[in-house]
Design a protein around this motif. Structure first.
Motif, PDB file in Angstrom:
ATOM      1  N   GLU A   1       0.838  -1.212   0.000  1.00  0.00           N
ATOM      2  CA  GLU A   1       0.000   0.000   0.000  1.00  0.00           C
ATOM      3  C   GLU A   1       0.864   1.249   0.000  1.00  0.00           C
ATOM      4  O   GLU A   1       0.568   2.237  -0.668  1.00  0.00           O
ATOM      5  CB  GLU A   1      -0.939   0.008   1.212  1.00  0.00           C
ATOM      6  CG  GLU A   1      -2.174  -0.858   1.043  1.00  0.00           C
ATOM      7  CD  GLU A   1      -2.927  -0.601  -0.271  1.00  0.00           C
ATOM      8  OE1 GLU A   1      -3.167   0.580  -0.608  1.00  0.00           O
ATOM      9  OE2 GLU A   1      -3.256  -1.577  -0.967  1.00  0.00           O
ATOM     10  N   LYS A   2       1.937   1.205   0.774  1.00  0.00           N
ATOM     11  CA  LYS A   2       2.843   2.361   0.867  1.00  0.00           C
ATOM     12  C   LYS A   2       3.507   2.622  -0.489  1.00  0.00           C
ATOM     13  O   LYS A   2       3.578   3.761  -0.967  1.00  0.00           O
ATOM     14  CB  LYS A   2       3.903   2.068   1.944  1.00  0.00           C
ATOM     15  CG  LYS A   2       4.856   3.180   2.231  1.00  0.00           C
ATOM     16  CD  LYS A   2       4.182   4.278   3.054  1.00  0.00           C
ATOM     17  CE  LYS A   2       4.985   5.561   2.957  1.00  0.00           C
ATOM     18  NZ  LYS A   2       4.210   6.773   3.046  1.00  0.00           N
ATOM     19  N   SER A   3       3.984   1.553  -1.133  1.00  0.00           N
ATOM     20  CA  SER A   3       4.624   1.714  -2.449  1.00  0.00           C
ATOM     21  C   SER A   3       3.621   2.247  -3.467  1.00  0.00           C
ATOM     22  O   SER A   3       3.949   3.113  -4.282  1.00  0.00           O
ATOM     23  CB  SER A   3       5.200   0.370  -2.942  1.00  0.00           C
ATOM     24  OG  SER A   3       6.398   0.079  -2.251  1.00  0.00           O
ATOM     25  N   LEU A   4       2.403   1.724  -3.385  1.00  0.00           N
ATOM     26  CA  LEU A   4       1.370   2.163  -4.334  1.00  0.00           C
ATOM     27  C   LEU A   4       1.056   3.648  -4.128  1.00  0.00           C
ATOM     28  O   LEU A   4       0.922   4.413  -5.086  1.00  0.00           O
ATOM     29  CB  LEU A   4       0.106   1.315  -4.143  1.00  0.00           C
ATOM     30  CG  LEU A   4      -0.992   1.493  -5.176  1.00  0.00           C
ATOM     31  CD1 LEU A   4      -0.508   1.106  -6.572  1.00  0.00           C
ATOM     32  CD2 LEU A   4      -2.206   0.647  -4.807  1.00  0.00           C
ATOM     33  N   GLU A   5       0.994   4.038  -2.858  1.00  0.00           N
ATOM     34  CA  GLU A   5       0.738   5.458  -2.556  1.00  0.00           C
ATOM     35  C   GLU A   5       1.892   6.313  -3.113  1.00  0.00           C
ATOM     36  O   GLU A   5       1.669   7.346  -3.725  1.00  0.00           O
ATOM     37  CB  GLU A   5       0.655   5.604  -1.031  1.00  0.00           C
ATOM     38  CG  GLU A   5       0.192   6.936  -0.544  1.00  0.00           C
ATOM     39  CD  GLU A   5       0.349   7.005   0.977  1.00  0.00           C
ATOM     40  OE1 GLU A   5       0.022   6.005   1.672  1.00  0.00           O
ATOM     41  OE2 GLU A   5       0.823   8.046   1.450  1.00  0.00           O
ATOM     42  N   ASN A   6       3.127   5.848  -2.913  1.00  0.00           N
ATOM     43  CA  ASN A   6       4.288   6.599  -3.414  1.00  0.00           C
ATOM     44  C   ASN A   6       4.268   6.715  -4.936  1.00  0.00           C
ATOM     45  O   ASN A   6       4.595   7.749  -5.497  1.00  0.00           O
ATOM     46  CB  ASN A   6       5.597   5.889  -3.027  1.00  0.00           C
ATOM     47  CG  ASN A   6       5.899   6.008  -1.554  1.00  0.00           C
ATOM     48  OD1 ASN A   6       5.378   6.904  -0.882  1.00  0.00           O
ATOM     49  ND2 ASN A   6       6.736   5.113  -1.041  1.00  0.00           N
ATOM     50  N   LEU A   7       3.895   5.622  -5.584  1.00  0.00           N
ATOM     51  CA  LEU A   7       4.003   5.579  -7.048  1.00  0.00           C
ATOM     52  C   LEU A   7       2.757   6.119  -7.739  1.00  0.00           C
ATOM     53  O   LEU A   7       2.786   6.400  -8.941  1.00  0.00           O
ATOM     54  CB  LEU A   7       4.284   4.144  -7.512  1.00  0.00           C
ATOM     55  CG  LEU A   7       5.731   3.691  -7.243  1.00  0.00           C
ATOM     56  CD1 LEU A   7       5.864   2.181  -7.272  1.00  0.00           C
ATOM     57  CD2 LEU A   7       6.688   4.325  -8.258  1.00  0.00           C
ATOM     58  N   GLY A   8       1.671   6.255  -6.984  1.00  0.00           N
ATOM     59  CA  GLY A   8       0.434   6.798  -7.553  1.00  0.00           C
ATOM     60  C   GLY A   8      -0.329   5.768  -8.361  1.00  0.00           C
ATOM     61  O   GLY A   8       0.173   4.675  -8.639  1.00  0.00           O
ATOM     62  N   GLY A   9      -1.550   6.103  -8.717  1.00  0.00           N
ATOM     63  CA  GLY A   9      -2.369   5.190  -9.513  1.00  0.00           C
ATOM     64  C   GLY A   9      -2.952   4.088  -8.656  1.00  0.00           C
ATOM     65  O   GLY A   9      -2.881   4.118  -7.422  1.00  0.00           O
ATOM     66  N   ASP A  10      -3.558   3.100  -9.305  1.00  0.00           N
ATOM     67  CA  ASP A  10      -4.213   2.050  -8.519  1.00  0.00           C
ATOM     68  C   ASP A  10      -3.672   0.652  -8.828  1.00  0.00           C
ATOM     69  O   ASP A  10      -4.311  -0.338  -8.491  1.00  0.00           O
ATOM     70  CB  ASP A  10      -5.741   2.120  -8.697  1.00  0.00           C
ATOM     71  CG  ASP A  10      -6.144   2.097 -10.157  1.00  0.00           C
ATOM     72  OD1 ASP A  10      -5.266   1.878 -11.009  1.00  0.00           O
ATOM     73  OD2 ASP A  10      -7.342   2.307 -10.437  1.00  0.00           O
ATOM     74  N   TYR A  11      -2.538   0.586  -9.485  1.00  0.00           N
ATOM     75  CA  TYR A  11      -1.906  -0.721  -9.685  1.00  0.00           C
ATOM     76  C   TYR A  11      -0.408  -0.529  -9.910  1.00  0.00           C
ATOM     77  O   TYR A  11       0.057   0.567 -10.246  1.00  0.00           O
ATOM     78  CB  TYR A  11      -2.509  -1.454 -10.907  1.00  0.00           C
ATOM     79  CG  TYR A  11      -2.149  -0.807 -12.227  1.00  0.00           C
ATOM     80  CD1 TYR A  11      -2.867   0.275 -12.718  1.00  0.00           C
ATOM     81  CD2 TYR A  11      -1.051  -1.267 -12.970  1.00  0.00           C
ATOM     82  CE1 TYR A  11      -2.515   0.878 -13.921  1.00  0.00           C
ATOM     83  CE2 TYR A  11      -0.700  -0.664 -14.172  1.00  0.00           C
ATOM     84  CZ  TYR A  11      -1.427   0.410 -14.648  1.00  0.00           C
ATOM     85  OH  TYR A  11      -1.072   1.009 -15.817  1.00  0.00           O
ATOM     86  N   ILE A  12       0.320  -1.622  -9.736  1.00  0.00           N
ATOM     87  CA  ILE A  12       1.749  -1.657 -10.079  1.00  0.00           C
ATOM     88  C   ILE A  12       1.898  -2.774 -11.097  1.00  0.00           C
ATOM     89  O   ILE A  12       1.214  -3.805 -11.021  1.00  0.00           O
ATOM     90  CB  ILE A  12       2.590  -1.859  -8.806  1.00  0.00           C
ATOM     91  CG1 ILE A  12       2.671  -0.519  -8.052  1.00  0.00           C
ATOM     92  CG2 ILE A  12       3.993  -2.378  -9.128  1.00  0.00           C
ATOM     93  CD1 ILE A  12       3.242  -0.577  -6.689  1.00  0.00           C
TER      94      ILE A  12
END
Ligand code: NAP
Length: 279
Positions: free
Chosen positions: A90-101
C-alpha cells in the motif's frame, strides 16, 4: 520498443531503466523523465531505494500516459510476512500513484533476520503476493535474487508461479544455471548490474568487441544481455548515458562476439550472495 510476453500474457519491455542509488528528488525525476523521453518504458525501482515518489513525479513530467509505462517495485526485507507485505505494498502504491503496479517483486529470498526460517517466511510473503495478484493490484508478481533452490521451494508451495526473476547478470557473471532454470519454467529473467556497474569497460575482450561492432562497451554489455534472452536494467543519471544505453537495437552480436564475451572470467559477482546477505 520491443516487448517480451510474460506467461500470463502481460507484455514487458525488452530493456528497462534502473534507479538503484539514484537519489530522490530532482536527480531521480530528471533521470526518469529523460529515460522516458528517450524511449524507455520500463522503470525499475524498489521501496529500499527511497525514490518511488520521485519515480512517479518523473513519469508525470514526461507526459507519457501511466498505462504506457511498466513500473516495477520491490518488497524490502524488513517487510516480509503476510500482513507486512500488504501494508508495504500500500505504501509503495501510494508513493508511485495510480491504482496498480505492473510488477511487484520479493527483493531478496533470505533476509538476515529470516536466515533460519526463510522457507516459512517466503510462503507467507508469497500468499500476500498472490492476493495482490488476484485482486489485480499488480499485473505481474515475481522475485529477485532467487536461485534454483529458492525457486524449487517457492514453486512447490505456490498457487501462482512467479512471472519474473531479477538477478545479477552481466558479462563475466552469466548465472547460466539460474537463467536456464527460469527459462525451463517459463519465468522471464531480468538482469541487474547489466553493465557490471561500469567497472569492466577496460577488459580486453569487451574493448575488442566494442571496436569490432563500433559500439561503446556499455552498449556491448547491454546487447549481450538482450542476445542472451534476459532483460537488462541499466542505471544512469547522466543524460548522454541514458541515451547511449538505450541505443542498442540497431545491432546484434555475432556468435563469435558472444563466444569472446562468454570467455570473460575476471569480473564475477558484484553484489551479495542471495543466501548470505547482511540485510
Ligand atoms: N534486485 C536487486 O537486488 C538489484 C540490485 C542492484 C540493482 N538492481 C536494479 O538494476 C539496476 C542496474 O544495476 P546497477 O545500478 O547496480 O548497475 P549498472 O546499471 O550495471 O551500473 C550503473 C553504474 O554505471 C554507470 N553508467 C551507466 N551507464 C554508463 C555508460 N554508458 N558509461 C559509463 N558509465 C555508465 C552509472 O553511472 P551514472 O549513473 O553516474 O551515469 C552507475 O554508476 C539498478 O539501478 C536497479 O534498478 C536490482
Amino acid at each position: 520498443m520491443n516487448y517480451k510476453t510474460l506467461y500470463n500474457g502481460v507484455k514487458i519491455p525488452e530493456i528497462g531503466y534502473g534507479t538503484y542509488k539514484t537519489p530522490a528528488g530532482d536527480i531521480c525525476e530528471n533521470g526518469v523523465r529523460t529515460a522516458i523521453e528517450t524511449g524507455y518504458r520500463l522503470i525499475d525501482t524498489a521501496a529500499f531505494y527511497g525514490n518511488e515518489k520521485s519515480v512517479k513525479d518523473g513519469i508525470i513530467d514526461s507526459n507519457i500516459c501511466r498505462n504506457d509505462i511498466f513500473i516495477t517495485t520491490k518488497l524490502w526485507n524488513d517487510d516480509h510476512g503476510y500482513d507486512n507485505t500488504l501494508r508495504a505494498f500500500e505504501k509503495s502504491l501510494e508513493n508511485l500513484g495510480g491504482d496498480y503496479i505492473d510488477l511487484y517483486l520479493i527483493h531478496w529470498p533470505v533476509p538476515l533476520k529470516h536466515r533460519d526460517d526463510w522457507q516459512n517466511d517466503i510462503k507467507d510473503t508469497w500468499r500476500a503476493f498472490e492476493r495482490l495478484y488476484d485482486e489485480k493490484a499488480v499485473r505481474a508478481v515475481g522475485v529477485s535474487n532467487f536461485l534454483p533452490h529458492h525457486l524449487d521451494y517457492l514453486l512447490a508451495n505456490a498457487n501462482v508461479m512467479p512471472m519474473v526473476n531479477q538477478i545479477e547478470i552481466h558479462v563475466g557473471y552469466p548465472e547460466t544455471e539460474t537463467v536456464n532454470y527460469c527459462k525451463d519454467k517459463g519465468i522471464a529473467v531480468e538482469a541487474w548490474a547489466p553493465i557490471a556497474k561500469a567497472k569492466a569497460f577496460d577488459i580486453p575482450e569487451i574493448k575488442h568487441v566494442a571496436e569490432t561492432t563500433g559500439k561503446t562497451p556499455a552498449q556491448v554489455l547491454i546487447r549481450w544481455c538482450i542476445d542472451k534472452g534476459v532483460i537488462p536494467l541499466p542505471k544512469s543519471v547522466t543524460p548522454e548515458r541514458i541515451v547511449e544505453n538505450f541505443n542498442v537495437s540497431d545491432f546484434t552480436l555475432s556468435e563469435e562476439e558472444m563466444r569472446i564475451l562468454d570467455g570473460v572470467t575476471d569480473i564475477g559477482r558484484l553484489g551479495s550472495h542471495p543466501d548470505d546477505c547482511r540485510f
